[in-house]
Scaffold this active site. Sequence first.
Site, PDB file in Angstrom:
ATOM      1  N   GLY A  47       0.559  12.652  -8.426  1.00  0.00           N
ATOM      2  CA  GLY A  47       1.368  12.290  -7.381  1.00  0.00           C
ATOM      3  C   GLY A  47       3.221  12.749  -8.350  1.00  0.00           C
ATOM      4  N   ARG A  63       1.816   4.203   0.292  1.00  0.00           N
ATOM      5  CA  ARG A  63       0.082   4.017   0.621  1.00  0.00           C
ATOM      6  C   ARG A  63      -0.060   2.346   0.563  1.00  0.00           C
ATOM      7  NH1 ARG A  63      -3.798   8.588  -0.166  1.00  0.00           N
ATOM      8  NH2 ARG A  63      -2.417   8.093  -2.543  1.00  0.00           N
ATOM      9  N   ARG A  84      -4.704  15.931  -9.200  1.00  0.00           N
ATOM     10  CA  ARG A  84      -5.301  14.548  -8.898  1.00  0.00           C
ATOM     11  C   ARG A  84      -6.878  14.278  -9.193  1.00  0.00           C
ATOM     12  NH1 ARG A  84      -2.192  10.898  -6.273  1.00  0.00           N
ATOM     13  NH2 ARG A  84      -0.853  11.381  -5.034  1.00  0.00           N
ATOM     14  N   THR A 129       5.508   7.372 -10.834  1.00  0.00           N
ATOM     15  CA  THR A 129       5.006   6.761  -9.029  1.00  0.00           C
ATOM     16  C   THR A 129       6.315   6.642  -8.487  1.00  0.00           C
ATOM     17  OG1 THR A 129       3.963   5.672  -7.759  1.00  0.00           O
ATOM     18  CG2 THR A 129       3.776   4.477  -9.271  1.00  0.00           C
ATOM     19  N   ASP A 151       5.724   5.239  -5.508  1.00  0.00           N
ATOM     20  CA  ASP A 151       5.490   4.091  -5.095  1.00  0.00           C
ATOM     21  C   ASP A 151       5.741   2.353  -5.173  1.00  0.00           C
ATOM     22  OD1 ASP A 151       4.413   5.706  -3.389  1.00  0.00           O
ATOM     23  OD2 ASP A 151       2.574   5.107  -3.449  1.00  0.00           O
ATOM     24  N   ASP A 189       4.348   1.095  -7.699  1.00  0.00           N
ATOM     25  CA  ASP A 189       3.509  -0.190  -7.718  1.00  0.00           C
ATOM     26  C   ASP A 189       2.434  -0.184  -8.826  1.00  0.00           C
ATOM     27  OD1 ASP A 189       2.153   2.445  -8.024  1.00  0.00           O
ATOM     28  OD2 ASP A 189       1.321   2.488  -5.630  1.00  0.00           O
ATOM     29  N   ASP A 222      -1.567   4.323 -11.975  1.00  0.00           N
ATOM     30  CA  ASP A 222      -2.020   3.781 -12.610  1.00  0.00           C
ATOM     31  C   ASP A 222      -3.801   4.662 -12.931  1.00  0.00           C
ATOM     32  OD1 ASP A 222      -1.442   0.677 -12.172  1.00  0.00           O
ATOM     33  OD2 ASP A 222      -1.872   0.496 -10.552  1.00  0.00           O
TER      34      ASP A 222
HETATM   35  O1  F6P Z   1       2.227   9.796  -5.504  1.00  0.00           O
HETATM   36  C1  F6P Z   1       2.159   8.773  -4.972  1.00  0.00           C
HETATM   37  C2  F6P Z   1       2.608   9.328  -3.133  1.00  0.00           C
HETATM   38  O2  F6P Z   1       3.903   9.946  -2.696  1.00  0.00           O
HETATM   39  C3  F6P Z   1       2.212   7.773  -2.519  1.00  0.00           C
HETATM   40  O3  F6P Z   1       3.508   7.498  -1.293  1.00  0.00           O
HETATM   41  C4  F6P Z   1       1.880   8.768  -1.505  1.00  0.00           C
HETATM   42  O4  F6P Z   1       0.459   7.687   0.168  1.00  0.00           O
HETATM   43  C5  F6P Z   1       0.751   9.606  -2.105  1.00  0.00           C
HETATM   44  O5  F6P Z   1       1.036   9.933  -3.156  1.00  0.00           O
HETATM   45  C6  F6P Z   1       0.364  11.171  -0.958  1.00  0.00           C
HETATM   46  O6  F6P Z   1      -0.610  11.854  -1.986  1.00  0.00           O
HETATM   47  P1  F6P Z   1      -0.462  13.043  -1.479  1.00  0.00           P
HETATM   48  O7  F6P Z   1       0.275  14.007  -2.488  1.00  0.00           O
HETATM   49  O8  F6P Z   1      -1.854  13.478  -2.781  1.00  0.00           O
HETATM   50  O9  F6P Z   1      -1.250  13.505  -0.447  1.00  0.00           O
END
Ligand code: F6P
Length: 324
Positions: free
Chosen positions: A15, A175, A76, A129, A131, A133, A107
Site C-alpha cells: 500500500g 486491517r 502487491r 505503512t 497502519d 503495524d 512487513d
Molecule cells: O496500506 C495499508 C492499508 O491501507 C490497510 O489499512 C488496508 O487494510 C489495506 O492497505 C487496503 O489495501 P488495498 O488498497 O490493496 O485494498
Amino acid sequence: MSQKQRKIGLLTSGGDAPGMNAAIRAIVRAAANHHVSVMGIKRGFEGLLHNEIVELKTGDTAGIIRRGGTILLTARCPGLMETAGQNTAAAILKEADIDTLIVIGGDGTFRGAMSLAERGVNILGIPATIDLDMPCTEYSLGFDTACNTGMDAIGRIMDTSMSHERCSVVEVMGRGAGYLALWCGLTSGAEIVLIPEDIEMDTDAVIKQIKNNRENGKTHNLVVIAEGVGGSNALAREIQRVTGIESRATILGHLQRGGSPTAVDRMHGTVMGYMALESVLANEKNKAVVVKEGRHVLISLDEAIKTKPAFNPSLYEMSKVMSI
Ligand code: F6P
C-alpha cells in the site's frame, strides 16, 4: 567497483503511504551527491519481475516532497511469494548490475526483500505503512498524515452529526491493527473505539454505552471503528434500531491513504531516505532504517521481520477513560 559505477535499485511496494516520495527524493539526491546512479523500479516487485527499470535523475524528484502516493507506482506481488519469482527477481537485478536494492514498504515488502537477500541481493529497508503495524519500528511513513486526514474528516462528519444529534459511526483504515482507529478516536473525542485487537467488545456493549451516554445528557456519540473490525453499516443500523437514535456510518477508505504528507512524514521520509543511501555507501547490507526510542537507527533485516507484533493496551484503556 568504485562507488561512482554503482547502481542502486529503488522500489516502493504494498500500500502506498504519504512520505514515500520524500524518501525517494532524499535517496536520489543523496546518491547524486556521491555521483551514484539510482535505478527506479516501477510497480514494486511486480514491475521488477517485468524488468520495468528506469534511471532516476534529480529532476525526476523535483516538487515531489509535497505529493502523496508514490511516483514509482506500487503493487502487491503474489509472484514474489513463489521460489520461481524470487529467483527471477534476483536474476533480473544481477543482469541490470544492481547490487543493492532499497525497498520502501510494510512487513510484506520486507519479507519479499528478505527472499532476495537470501539470493545475494544487498537490501536496505525503509518502513512505510499508514497502519503503523510493523513491530520493528516506532514509526512507519504515512501514519501521521493518515491520522490527520482521518481527524479532519471526522471533524467534518461531527459538525453535521452533532447538529442532528445523531450517532456517527466512522470506519477508518487498518486491517489488522487498531493504531489508526485509536489515534483518530482519541484526537476526535470518540465515545467508543473498536479495534481488531479487542475481540471482546461487541454490539450489545456498544449499544449499552450509547444508551447510558444519552441518559447522562450526551446528545451525540462518535464510534470510531477499525476496518479490521468491519461491519460499520450494520452497527449503525443496529444502534438506531435498538436505541431509536438516528445513526449514520461513514467509511473513510482510501480517502485516508492519499493526500499531501504532513511535516512529520516529509521529515521522516527525508531522514530515512538519506540514511538508507549513506548506509548503502558505507557498505551496510540487509538492514532497515527504523525508529527506536525516538531515534533513527539501523537494525538487521532479519530482526526487522522476526520482531513479533505486541499490542500495547495503554492507549486503548485511555480511550475508554476519555469517553466518560
Ligand atoms: O496500506 C495499508 C492499508 O491501507 C490497510 O489499512 C488496508 O487494510 C489495506 O492497505 C487496503 O489495501 P488495498 O488498497 O490493496 O485494498
